[in-house]
Each structure stands twice: as C-alpha cells, then as structure tokens.
Design a protein around this motif. Structure first.
Motif, PDB file in Angstrom:
ATOM      1  N   GLY A 138      55.034  69.023  55.373  1.00  0.00           N
ATOM      2  CA  GLY A 138      55.797  68.126  54.524  1.00  0.00           C
ATOM      3  C   GLY A 138      55.395  66.674  54.675  1.00  0.00           C
ATOM      4  O   GLY A 138      56.119  65.782  54.221  1.00  0.00           O
ATOM      5  N   ARG A 139      54.225  66.431  55.263  1.00  0.00           N
ATOM      6  CA  ARG A 139      53.720  65.076  55.472  1.00  0.00           C
ATOM      7  C   ARG A 139      52.624  64.826  54.434  1.00  0.00           C
ATOM      8  O   ARG A 139      51.521  65.358  54.541  1.00  0.00           O
ATOM      9  CB  ARG A 139      53.185  64.920  56.899  1.00  0.00           C
ATOM     10  N   PRO A 140      52.883  64.022  53.404  1.00  0.00           N
ATOM     11  CA  PRO A 140      51.960  63.936  52.273  1.00  0.00           C
ATOM     12  C   PRO A 140      50.657  63.205  52.592  1.00  0.00           C
ATOM     13  O   PRO A 140      50.636  62.212  53.323  1.00  0.00           O
ATOM     14  CB  PRO A 140      52.760  63.167  51.219  1.00  0.00           C
ATOM     15  N   SER A 162      52.750  73.795  49.793  1.00  0.00           N
ATOM     16  CA  SER A 162      53.610  74.881  50.267  1.00  0.00           C
ATOM     17  C   SER A 162      54.609  74.451  51.327  1.00  0.00           C
ATOM     18  O   SER A 162      55.616  75.129  51.546  1.00  0.00           O
ATOM     19  CB  SER A 162      52.747  76.020  50.815  1.00  0.00           C
ATOM     20  N   HIS A 163      54.336  73.331  52.015  1.00  0.00           N
ATOM     21  CA  HIS A 163      55.271  72.794  53.005  1.00  0.00           C
ATOM     22  C   HIS A 163      56.061  71.614  52.439  1.00  0.00           C
ATOM     23  O   HIS A 163      56.793  70.969  53.188  1.00  0.00           O
ATOM     24  CB  HIS A 163      54.523  72.299  54.245  1.00  0.00           C
ATOM     25  N   ALA A 164      55.906  71.327  51.164  1.00  0.00           N
ATOM     26  CA  ALA A 164      56.344  70.018  50.660  1.00  0.00           C
ATOM     27  C   ALA A 164      57.152  70.120  49.371  1.00  0.00           C
ATOM     28  O   ALA A 164      57.001  69.299  48.471  1.00  0.00           O
ATOM     29  CB  ALA A 164      55.122  69.122  50.453  1.00  0.00           C
ATOM     30  N   HIS A 165      58.027  71.093  49.274  1.00  0.00           N
ATOM     31  CA  HIS A 165      58.887  71.208  48.098  1.00  0.00           C
ATOM     32  C   HIS A 165      59.765  69.965  47.982  1.00  0.00           C
ATOM     33  O   HIS A 165      60.507  69.625  48.909  1.00  0.00           O
ATOM     34  CB  HIS A 165      59.776  72.439  48.216  1.00  0.00           C
ATOM     35  N   GLY A 166      59.664  69.292  46.854  1.00  0.00           N
ATOM     36  CA  GLY A 166      60.482  68.109  46.625  1.00  0.00           C
ATOM     37  C   GLY A 166      59.962  66.836  47.262  1.00  0.00           C
ATOM     38  O   GLY A 166      60.618  65.795  47.174  1.00  0.00           O
ATOM     39  N   THR A 167      58.788  66.883  47.881  1.00  0.00           N
ATOM     40  CA  THR A 167      58.230  65.693  48.522  1.00  0.00           C
ATOM     41  C   THR A 167      57.625  64.759  47.477  1.00  0.00           C
ATOM     42  O   THR A 167      57.005  65.207  46.508  1.00  0.00           O
ATOM     43  CB  THR A 167      57.155  66.094  49.548  1.00  0.00           C
ATOM     44  N   ALA A 287      57.549  58.839  61.039  1.00  0.00           N
ATOM     45  CA  ALA A 287      57.867  59.240  59.668  1.00  0.00           C
ATOM     46  C   ALA A 287      56.595  59.206  58.827  1.00  0.00           C
ATOM     47  O   ALA A 287      55.744  58.331  58.997  1.00  0.00           O
ATOM     48  CB  ALA A 287      58.918  58.307  59.083  1.00  0.00           C
ATOM     49  N   PRO A 288      56.418  60.156  57.920  1.00  0.00           N
ATOM     50  CA  PRO A 288      55.195  60.202  57.107  1.00  0.00           C
ATOM     51  C   PRO A 288      55.018  58.923  56.297  1.00  0.00           C
ATOM     52  O   PRO A 288      55.929  58.485  55.594  1.00  0.00           O
ATOM     53  CB  PRO A 288      55.417  61.414  56.199  1.00  0.00           C
ATOM     54  N   ALA A 289      53.843  58.341  56.381  1.00  0.00           N
ATOM     55  CA  ALA A 289      53.558  57.106  55.642  1.00  0.00           C
ATOM     56  C   ALA A 289      53.588  57.381  54.144  1.00  0.00           C
ATOM     57  O   ALA A 289      52.981  58.336  53.660  1.00  0.00           O
ATOM     58  CB  ALA A 289      52.189  56.564  56.053  1.00  0.00           C
ATOM     59  N   THR A 292      58.462  58.952  50.011  1.00  0.00           N
ATOM     60  CA  THR A 292      59.671  58.322  49.480  1.00  0.00           C
ATOM     61  C   THR A 292      60.760  59.335  49.156  1.00  0.00           C
ATOM     62  O   THR A 292      61.873  58.946  48.796  1.00  0.00           O
ATOM     63  CB  THR A 292      59.337  57.499  48.218  1.00  0.00           C
ATOM     64  N   ALA A 293      60.454  60.610  49.255  1.00  0.00           N
ATOM     65  CA  ALA A 293      61.451  61.665  49.071  1.00  0.00           C
ATOM     66  C   ALA A 293      60.917  62.920  49.735  1.00  0.00           C
ATOM     67  O   ALA A 293      59.703  63.094  49.887  1.00  0.00           O
ATOM     68  CB  ALA A 293      61.730  61.917  47.589  1.00  0.00           C
ATOM     69  N   GLY A 294      61.843  63.798  50.119  1.00  0.00           N
ATOM     70  CA  GLY A 294      61.438  65.055  50.727  1.00  0.00           C
ATOM     71  C   GLY A 294      61.978  65.193  52.138  1.00  0.00           C
ATOM     72  O   GLY A 294      62.689  64.328  52.646  1.00  0.00           O
ATOM     73  N   ALA A 295      61.651  66.319  52.748  1.00  0.00           N
ATOM     74  CA  ALA A 295      62.057  66.602  54.119  1.00  0.00           C
ATOM     75  C   ALA A 295      60.944  67.363  54.805  1.00  0.00           C
ATOM     76  O   ALA A 295      60.102  67.984  54.150  1.00  0.00           O
ATOM     77  CB  ALA A 295      63.346  67.431  54.135  1.00  0.00           C
ATOM     78  N   LEU A 296      60.933  67.297  56.129  1.00  0.00           N
ATOM     79  CA  LEU A 296      59.901  68.000  56.876  1.00  0.00           C
ATOM     80  C   LEU A 296      60.214  69.490  56.928  1.00  0.00           C
ATOM     81  O   LEU A 296      61.333  69.897  57.232  1.00  0.00           O
ATOM     82  CB  LEU A 296      59.805  67.445  58.294  1.00  0.00           C
ATOM     83  N   TYR A 297      59.201  70.295  56.632  1.00  0.00           N
ATOM     84  CA  TYR A 297      59.343  71.745  56.746  1.00  0.00           C
ATOM     85  C   TYR A 297      59.477  72.143  58.206  1.00  0.00           C
ATOM     86  O   TYR A 297      60.316  72.970  58.560  1.00  0.00           O
ATOM     87  CB  TYR A 297      58.121  72.401  56.102  1.00  0.00           C
ATOM     88  N   LYS A 298      58.665  71.541  59.076  1.00  0.00           N
ATOM     89  CA  LYS A 298      58.782  71.707  60.523  1.00  0.00           C
ATOM     90  C   LYS A 298      58.640  70.334  61.169  1.00  0.00           C
ATOM     91  O   LYS A 298      57.981  69.442  60.622  1.00  0.00           O
ATOM     92  CB  LYS A 298      57.715  72.668  61.051  1.00  0.00           C
TER      93      LYS A 298
END
Length: 410
Positions: A138-140, A162-167, A287-289, A292-298
């Motif tokens: 979930g880290r773009p 696949s780890h970044a739904h809504g990111t 936090a992922p640079a 601006t939206a999303g959550a970490l999968y792990k």
C-alpha cells in the motif's frame, strides 16, 4: 487467550452479501457464461467508482489471471525485457513468463518499498518493452516519475495495485496512470471475494484485446473490433471468467472500502503511538511519501540495534499475541533467478543471472524488518475498551528485555 488474538480477523462480509450468495446458490447460475451477468457487472461498476476514477474495469478469475491477461493484451513482443522490482510479489513477475517475456529485476527503493526508478532507468536496453510498478504494502510508487520513465523510453507501463485498494498518490488514484492496471480481490486483501481480480486499460483497443483473451464466447462478442469479435467466438485458449459468488463478496467490500480505509488508518495511528510508548526500539517505516489517501495492507516495524536477532523479536511479538512475521525474501534470492536455466524444463525463457550485490536498496529495506499482519484492524475498538495492543506490547517489551539481558550475560 491474548486480547489481540481475540479480535475478529478479516475478511468478513455483511449479512446482505451472505444473503445474496445464498440466492445465487439457490438459483444455480454460478458459471456466468452469458454475455451479461448482473452481479459481476455490479462489482465492475463499483470498482470503477472506488478504484479507477470511472475508467472501465473488468473482473476476472484472480489477480494473477488479470496480470497474465494484461501482459498479453499489451501485445508485448516475445523475448522483450520487462523492468520489475526485485522486491515484489512473485505473481507480478511470474505472470509474464508464459508470454515469453523476460523479467529484469531492479533494486527496491528502501523508503517506499517499491521499484527504484533510478535503478530501473539504468537497466533500460534496446530490448526493454515495459515497466511494472507494484504499490507494495500500500506504499505508492511515484506515478509521475514512473510515467515519465515509461514515456521517455517508449515502454508500456503496468501498475499492480493489489495491496493498494483506494490508495491515491498526490490526489490521483493508483491504477489510473498506467496502460494496464490490476487489483487482486483474493485471499485477505482489503477487497476480497476469496478469489478474483480486476483489470483496467487506458487504451480501448487494449481493453478489447483483454476482453477476448479473458472472456471467450458470449461476453467477448460485445467488443466493437470485427476481427476481435470473430476471435471471441472461440477464444484463444484462456477462460478467465469471474465467479459470481466472488463478485458479490468483493462488491460488498468495495461498498465499505471508505470505512475500511478510515478504520485501518485510525488503528495504525493508535498502535504506533503505543509502540512508541512501550517498545520504542521498534520503529514503524515512515508514512508513504506522496500518499494522500489509502491505508497500509500490511505494516512494517524496524528493529533497532538494542534488540536481539529478528527471529527473537518476531517470536516475542507472536508470544504476546501480535500477528508478526519476517517479510518475504526478495525474488533475486528465489531459485527461479539464482538458477537461470531452471525454468527451461517448462519452456520458459532463460532469465538473466542475478548478482545479490546488485540490490542494496532491497537489502536496506528488509534489514531487521518485522511484518505485522493487519487482519485484526478492520473494525474499530468498542468505545471505552482498552487497546489490546497496549498489554501485548508491554508483554513483548518485557520478554525482549529478558532475552537481551541473557545474551549480554552469555
């Protein structure tokens, strides 16, 4: 049992989704062999709204199937080289092998966990045909830089989300910059039907090719291109139709995705505050640079030098009830890449030999890293209840102090 372990583990579905699956079972239409299927189309429309900023989305049987279909639909030349991170989920890479494509492993960015685009640029040759970016955990990956690199060298760009739904990256949904984007909706992903995958394409012709490759016979005959429509009557050897039950379940998660992302974000913030208070020698990755939206999968915590070996850290956390593991090892250590001829028995292309010293960023990323399974983070704590992670982290800290004291004495 520790209170952390007593938390409800993801995935679960609403009662309305369970009722809808029962109706499907009673009706007996589980093949989805027709040109239209209500539940599958409803899931695709929700995915377009929630994930792809309105771009058309196709549901297929699994995330790996979506990747295979995407590589095929792009028409990449056999023998072409594809740039991909050495630190990536295996299917992101292996799905290209049946197409005769040759993965070229690049270093990982130790801050984002994704591909190091500067190292990827150094691997471009006359044979390079595509660049794959995976938004790992979930880290773009920076979308503008990835698109610019692909355009500069006339490469197809593929996003594995696949780890970044809504990111989102800088306000832009991941998956909307690439030529082909895919999302898994399988296993324990933030959107899951147990098994399934989603595919989106920027170009209409690529989309139609993907439809014929993945959806033979009835549904694929809806494409406009006459030649592709003629091929749709038989298909070309693939059948990636989505499963209606999976579509109903994934659609349920798509509807609740904003709640899922908000809940996971709140829980992460609370647990990281507890971690800083009770076990500061474990430091969360920044936090992922640009996100601006999303959550970490792990989630991932790095063990400081005052702590014992990483295996001892993982064992202490698990004994305290925290769902901890060591992260998966990078692909350049896997037999498929350490023995370049290994895949020849299955007719796969000979892969470039890998030098473990060529991936220092991947090494820095994974050094003394602990992976936290977030399946207990999908619902908020009941109001007034203590956070079970507080007691668990206190217990783990005590165990680790004892372990460190014993090692000093020895």
């Amino acid at each position: 049992m520790n209170a952390v372990n007593e938390r409800l583990l993801w995935p679960w579905w609403s009662q309305s989704a369970m009722d809808a699956t029962s109706r499907l079972l009673e009706g007996g239409d589980l093949a989805a062999a027709g040109a239209r299927h209500e539940q599958i189309e409803a899931c695709e429309q929700l995915a377009a709204q929630q994930l792809a900023a309105g771009r058309a989305v196709m549901m297929v049987d699994c995330g790996t199937g979506a990747l295979e279909t995407g590589y095929a639909a792009l028409g990449l030349e056999r023998g072409g080289e594809v740039l991909v991170a050495s630190h990536s989920f295996r299917a992101t890479v292996t799905a290209m092998l049946p197409r005769g494509l040759v993965p070229v492993l690049c270093d990982a960015d130790p801050d984002s966990g994704g591909i190091d685009l500067r190292d990827a640029a150094r691997h471009v040759t006359a044979r390079t045909v595509a660049l794959v970016i995976t938004h790992t955990w979930g880290r773009p990956v920076p979308l503008d830089a990835a698109r610019a690199l692909a355009d500069r060298h006339h490469l197809a760009l593929i996003e594995d989300c696949s780890h970044a739904h809504g990111t989102q990256w800088c306000g832009r949904p991941v998956g909307t910059t690439a030529d082909v984007a895919i999302w898994s909706t399988g296993t324990t992903k933030m959107v899951t039907g147990g098994r399934g995958g989603l595919l989106s394409a920027r170009d209409r012709q690529v989309w139609q090719r993907a439809m014929v490759l993945a959806q033979p016979k009835h549904r694929a005959q809806l494409v406009e291109d006459p030649a592709l429509r003629a091929l749709a009557a038989t298909g070309v050897g693939h059948n990636r139709r989505a499963y209606p039950l999976a579509a109903v379940l994934a659609a349920d998660h798509l509807r609740r995705l904003p709640h899922t992302l908000a809940t996971k974000g709140e829980r992460q913030t609370a647990v990281e505050a507890l971690l800083h208070r009770h076990l500061p020698a474990l430091t969360p990755l920044p936090a992922p640079a640009g996100r601006t939206a999303g959550a970490l999968y792990k989630w991932h915590w790095r063990a400081g030098p005052s702590l014992p070996a990483i295996g001892d850290v993982v064992r202490a956390l698990r004994a305290a009830g925290i769902r901890a593991n060591a992260p998966a090892r990078p692909l350049h250590e896997a037999p498929l890449f350490t023995d370049p001829d290994l895949g020849r028995a299955l007719g796969l292309p000979r892969l470039p030999a890998t030098d473990p010293g060529s991936y220092p960023g991947t090494g820095r990323l994974l050094q003394r890293l602990v992976e936290i399974d977030t399946r207990d983070m999908y619902d908020p704590l009941p109001e007034g209840d203590p956070d079970p992670y507080a007691a668990a982290l206190v217990s783990a800290a005590k165990s680790l102090r004892t372990s460190t004291d014993r090692s000093v004495m020895v």
